[in-house]
Design a protein around this motif. Structure first.
Motif: not given
Lengths: 226, 207
Positions: B135, B139, B163-166, B170, B190
């Motif tokens: 991160i 974040e 913890f996701v990211r697209k 985030s 992530v």
């Protein structure tokens, strides 16, 4: 709540109470409690119906008939007579005399049972000592020292003569412990370090680590050292 | 979720503990109830455990039981927060968190002389993720906000931080554990952190 500020709950004769936080709770006679009780000491003589759980800092003593819908939790628990507990039992020293019927688990340090008992859950205790006075059923037992003995005093024989269901026998699915001594027990599996089987046992499978002893009057389908 | 399981018998053989010990530890809540998995086998009902978890736990108990009482050990393993609070200097001196993670915290919530357990935990998780390099500092701020605002709502129950990211955006999620979460394909998990594990690790550090 501060212990000094708590009140006592005292019912003599017939009465109904709602639950709450108390200092000492004493019920003599017939009564009904709707709700959970939290107290220092709980004593009940006679017939009680508790629609909830009882938590006591010190002790719970039930003499007579009691139905408890929830769990029981206290340092010392003594039940004399016929009690039905639908929840779990947790404590240090617990003694059952008579015919208690427990639906949940028992997690205690020392458990002493005298009578004909039915426990549908798991009994987990450092020491389990059972004196059989009638038909008993404990689904699962686990602990360090477990002993099941048949009471040989005349009163037990007299009861068995009068009422055939009082034939002293314990049935269990599994019994696991370090030191195990069993009499008049019918069980699926017995696993332990040292296993000794007395007369009247009917066991399907015994697994032991160190020592194994079997009375000629015991029936064992299979035993093996692991 | 298919787990690698170990039977009770195998476990006792492998670790050399006895039935009495296993049952005592269960009573003392050193081994959580959820780990006792009951299954039917041809010999009747048998109890199984998640292999990795139980072996690690028993190893820890065996190593620590000479120094700590069983009740103290149970405290360590329970996901409930303890009521420890530490000063800023103490946290740095004992190497629990780094200066950088602490700075992120003070920047966002102001300078406080004493950190309660929940805040130490938040900074500790931030520290872990920063060190892992998954991160960014920005974040990290969101992370702290999420933890401090919502972690208390679990009331000591087990939960996971996800913890996701697209497409470069985030987001942090706190979900109760065990639970399954699924995302659309373009979103990427992530990091998934079990808060209970972190608390355990943090408690070892604090003791």
């Amino acid at each position: 709540m501060d212990r000094e500020k708590r009140h006592n709950l005292l019912i003599s004769g017939m009465g109904t109470a709602s639950g709450g936080v108390f200092n000492n709770v004493r019920i003599d006679g017939m009564s009904k409690v709707n709700g959970d009780l939290s107290c220092v000491r709980f004593l009940c003589n006679g017939k009680t119906d508790i629609n909830g759980s009882v938590t006591a800092d010190d002790s719970i003593e039930v003499n007579g008939m009691a139905t408890i819908a929830g769990f029981l939790k206290a340092e010392h628990i003594v039940i004399n007579g016929k009690a039905t507990v639908r929840g779990d039992i947790a404590g240090e020293n617990v003694e059952f005399v008579g015919m208690p019927n427990i639906t949940g688990n028992c997690e205690v340090e020392t458990l002493t049972i005298k009578g004909g008992i039915r426990i549908d859950g798991l009994v987990n205790a450092e020491t389990i000592d059972v004196r059989l006075y009638g038909q008993s059923r404990i689904r699962e037992m686990g602990g360090k020292t477990i002993s099941v003995r048949k009471e040989t005093r005349d009163i037990a024989k007299f009861l068995a003569f009068l009422f055939p269901p009082f034939v002293s026998k314990l049935s269990a699915d599994s019994i696991e412990g370090d030191d195990i001594y069993l009499e008049y027990t019918q069980a699926g599996v017995v696993r332990g370090n040292n296993v000794r089987l007395g007369p009247g046992c009917d066991i399907e499978l015994v697994e032991y680590r160190n020592e194994y002893e079997q009375s000629p009057a015991a029936k064992v389908a299979r035993h093996q050292k692991v | 979720m298919e787990q690698d399981l170990i039977s009770k018998k195998e476990l006792l053989e492998l670790t050399g503990i006895s039935y009495g010990q296993l049952y005592r530890w269960k009573r003392k809540k050193l081994i959580p109830e959820e780990w006792f998995i009951r299954k039917s086998t041809f010999t009747g009902q048998e109890t199984f455990f998640p292999r990795e978890l139980i072996l690690a736990r028993i190893d820890k108990i065996k190593n620590m039981k000479d120094d700590l009482s069983l009740d103290e050990l149970a405290d360590m393993f329970s996901p409930a927060p303890t009521d420890v609070s530490l000063g800023k200097q103490e946290l740095l001196k004992r190497n629990i968190v780094s200066k950088m993670a602490l700075d992120v915290f003070t920047e966002q919530f102001g300078d406080t002389p004493v950190f309660p357990f929940a805040h130490i935990l938040a900074v500790f998780i931030l520290e872990k993720l920063l060190q892992k390099g998954v991160i960014s500092l920005d974040e990290g701020k969101t992370l702290l906000g999420t933890l401090i605002q919502h972690y208390g709502k679990f009331e000591g129950k087990n939960c996971d931080l996800i913890f996701v990211r697209k497409m470069g955006v985030s987001a942090f999620l706190l979900v109760s554990s065990p639970s399954d979460v699924y995302f659309e394909e373009s979103a990427k998990i992530v990091e998934r952190v079990s808060i209970a594990d972190v608390i355990e690790a943090l408690k070892w550090k604090l003791s």
